[in-house]
Design a protein around this motif. Structure first.
Motif, mmCIF file in Angstrom:
data_model
loop_
_atom_site.group_PDB
_atom_site.id
_atom_site.type_symbol
_atom_site.label_atom_id
_atom_site.label_comp_id
_atom_site.label_asym_id
_atom_site.label_seq_id
_atom_site.Cartn_x
_atom_site.Cartn_y
_atom_site.Cartn_z
ATOM 1 N N GLU A 23 62.854 -0.624 49.547
ATOM 2 C CA GLU A 23 62.710 0.213 50.741
ATOM 3 C C GLU A 23 61.596 -0.266 51.658
ATOM 4 O O GLU A 23 61.692 -0.132 52.887
ATOM 5 C CB GLU A 23 62.466 1.667 50.331
ATOM 6 N N THR A 24 60.537 -0.834 51.093
ATOM 7 C CA THR A 24 59.462 -1.377 51.930
ATOM 8 C C THR A 24 59.993 -2.472 52.837
ATOM 9 O O THR A 24 59.696 -2.516 54.038
ATOM 10 C CB THR A 24 58.332 -1.931 51.052
ATOM 11 N N MET A 25 60.801 -3.353 52.279
ATOM 12 C CA MET A 25 61.390 -4.433 53.067
ATOM 13 C C MET A 25 62.354 -3.897 54.119
ATOM 14 O O MET A 25 62.367 -4.361 55.263
ATOM 15 C CB MET A 25 62.122 -5.398 52.147
ATOM 16 N N ILE A 26 63.164 -2.900 53.740
ATOM 17 C CA ILE A 26 64.119 -2.328 54.688
ATOM 18 C C ILE A 26 63.386 -1.761 55.898
ATOM 19 O O ILE A 26 63.776 -1.989 57.050
ATOM 20 C CB ILE A 26 64.973 -1.242 54.002
ATOM 21 N N GLY A 27 62.317 -1.000 55.650
ATOM 22 C CA GLY A 27 61.544 -0.434 56.749
ATOM 23 C C GLY A 27 60.920 -1.490 57.632
ATOM 24 O O GLY A 27 60.957 -1.397 58.866
ATOM 25 N N GLY A 28 60.347 -2.521 57.025
ATOM 26 C CA GLY A 28 59.707 -3.574 57.807
ATOM 27 C C GLY A 28 60.701 -4.366 58.624
ATOM 28 O O GLY A 28 60.449 -4.695 59.795
ATOM 29 N N LEU A 29 61.851 -4.694 58.038
ATOM 30 C CA LEU A 29 62.879 -5.419 58.773
ATOM 31 C C LEU A 29 63.364 -4.620 59.979
ATOM 32 O O LEU A 29 63.590 -5.173 61.062
ATOM 33 C CB LEU A 29 64.058 -5.728 57.860
ATOM 34 N N TYR A 70 59.394 6.944 50.375
ATOM 35 C CA TYR A 70 57.936 6.803 50.434
ATOM 36 C C TYR A 70 57.486 5.350 50.554
ATOM 37 O O TYR A 70 56.484 5.051 51.205
ATOM 38 C CB TYR A 70 57.302 7.462 49.213
ATOM 39 N N ALA A 71 58.229 4.429 49.951
ATOM 40 C CA ALA A 71 57.861 3.019 50.050
ATOM 41 C C ALA A 71 58.009 2.485 51.471
ATOM 42 O O ALA A 71 57.364 1.498 51.836
ATOM 43 C CB ALA A 71 58.723 2.190 49.092
ATOM 44 N N ALA A 72 58.844 3.134 52.275
ATOM 45 C CA ALA A 72 59.039 2.705 53.666
ATOM 46 C C ALA A 72 58.124 3.442 54.638
ATOM 47 O O ALA A 72 58.108 3.120 55.834
ATOM 48 C CB ALA A 72 60.490 2.915 54.081
ATOM 49 N N MET A 73 57.373 4.425 54.158
ATOM 50 C CA MET A 73 56.555 5.240 55.054
ATOM 51 C C MET A 73 55.482 4.436 55.782
ATOM 52 O O MET A 73 55.126 4.746 56.914
ATOM 53 C CB MET A 73 55.914 6.391 54.282
ATOM 54 N N GLU A 74 54.961 3.400 55.131
ATOM 55 C CA GLU A 74 53.946 2.575 55.784
ATOM 56 C C GLU A 74 54.464 2.034 57.112
ATOM 57 O O GLU A 74 53.771 2.089 58.136
ATOM 58 C CB GLU A 74 53.551 1.416 54.866
ATOM 59 N N HIS A 75 55.693 1.559 57.124
ATOM 60 C CA HIS A 75 56.258 0.989 58.351
ATOM 61 C C HIS A 75 56.612 2.083 59.357
ATOM 62 O O HIS A 75 56.454 1.887 60.571
ATOM 63 C CB HIS A 75 57.489 0.149 58.018
#
Length: 341
Positions: A75-81, A103-108
């Motif tokens: 999810e972190t990668m999905i959000g950043g992309l 939650y892993a994508a919340m940073e982005h």
């Protein structure tokens, strides 16, 4: 999937057929991708499998692997992309399989997507949509059953939309994809296949940031959104049997809030009950109540009541019926405001 989602060309010529909320989402994605080649779909299993609930079924066949992209379980990668794609002119629609995985994508979302317009003084925007199923009621584990819309609503720069019917899911998703800024689009899982309704795939957008009055009334105002609208309408039917006229408002877009519609209704009825599935403390219901007190205190004939989930994680499915606000809970709150002295 039934024949409503076989292809965009088939759905485009339909006059009107019954569609579930899930099928309405699928139709909106087909239409948006057909109308604009910059719209891309990204997420885990969205391509070959058509998504965990099949919301993206048929998109890979219709638009190819370059526009319907199966991502790793990251999810972190999905959000950043998605932020990078949006900043460079694409319109990514990303899917988070269940809201508890966001939650892993919340940073982005928090540090980049929501701030890109402000950070670049308007030079760049972030026209991305984050889709995710939300809420309990499908006998799933806790991370599959969360309602954390207030968390997103607190972030400046994010718009938060929660449809409660097939027609609103269709029109609001199309409008969200058109929006030049990031939209969090939360789809109540419990409503995905409940109560199919007539839907015309005509590309009509519904206005964002607008409440929908589902039922007119003069004795009290019932305010809700998402899956809880279902129980709220049932409560209104029960009240009607008792001779009580309840106005039912679907907030639909909880950030920004259409406070004008809510204020007008409360000034008319003098009583208000707010219903939501998310935990009570710091929920969106508290924001609505505070705003209505600021705007219409002297028109209120009773304190505003909130019907919400307790401040605990969603329980295992045997206890879901105790966790989610039910019709009887809503009626009890209505009794409190109607009999307030």
């Amino acid at each position: 999937m039934n024949d409503m989602t076989t292809s965009f060309s088939d759905s485009a010529v339909m006059v009107e057929k019954k569609a579930s909320l899930l099928e309405a989402v699928n139709l909106a994605l087909h239409r948006a991708m057909a109308e604009d080649e910059n719209v891309v779909v990204l997420g885990e299993d969205v391509g070959v499998n058509g998504g965990v609930f099949r919301a993206t079924a048929g998109l890979r066949d219709a638009f190819g692997f370059k526009r319907v992209i199966d991502s790793p379980l990251a999810e972190t990668m999905i959000g950043g992309l998605a932020v990078g794609m949006a900043a460079q002119g694409l319109k990514p629609v990303i899917e988070i399989q269940f809201l508890g995985f966001v939650y892993a994508a919340m940073e982005h979302l928090v540090s980049h997507a929501s701030r890109l317009r402000n950070r670049t003084r308007g030079r760049l925007t972030c026209p991305m949509v984050l889709r995710s199923p939300m809420g309990a009621g499908i006998r799933a584990p806790e991370h599959h059953s969360e309602s954390i819309e207030a968390m997103f609503a607190h972030i400046p720069g994010l718009r938060v939309v929660i449809p409660s019917s097939p027609a609103r899911a269709y029109g609001l998703l199309l409008a969200a994809i058109d929006d030049p800024d990031p939209v969090v689009f939360l789809e109540p899982t419990r409503l995905y296949r409940m109560n199919p309704q007539p839907l015309k795939d005509d590309g009509r957008r519904l206005p964002l940031d607008t409440c929908f009055t589902l039922r007119e009334g003069g004795d009290l105002t019932l305010v809700s959104w998402g899956a809880s609208v279902h129980e709220t309408l049932q409560a209104a039917d029960r009240l009607a049997e008792q001779g009580v006229s309840a106005e039912v408002i679907d907030v639909a877009c909880i950030k920004p809030l259409d406070l004008d519609t809510l204020e007008a209704s409360v000034r008319k009825t003098g009583r208000c009950v707010i219903v939501h599935e998310a935990p009570r403390t710091c929920g969106v219901g508290a924001e609505i109540a505070a705003s209505l007190y600021e705007r219409a205190l002297l028109d209120l004939q009773a304190p505003i009541q909130r019907v919400a989930a307790p401040d605990i994680p969603p329980p295992l499915y045997r206890l879901e019926h105790l966790y989610m606000p039910g019709v009887e809970d809503i009626l009890a709150a209505c009794d409190t405001v109607l009999n307030y002295a």
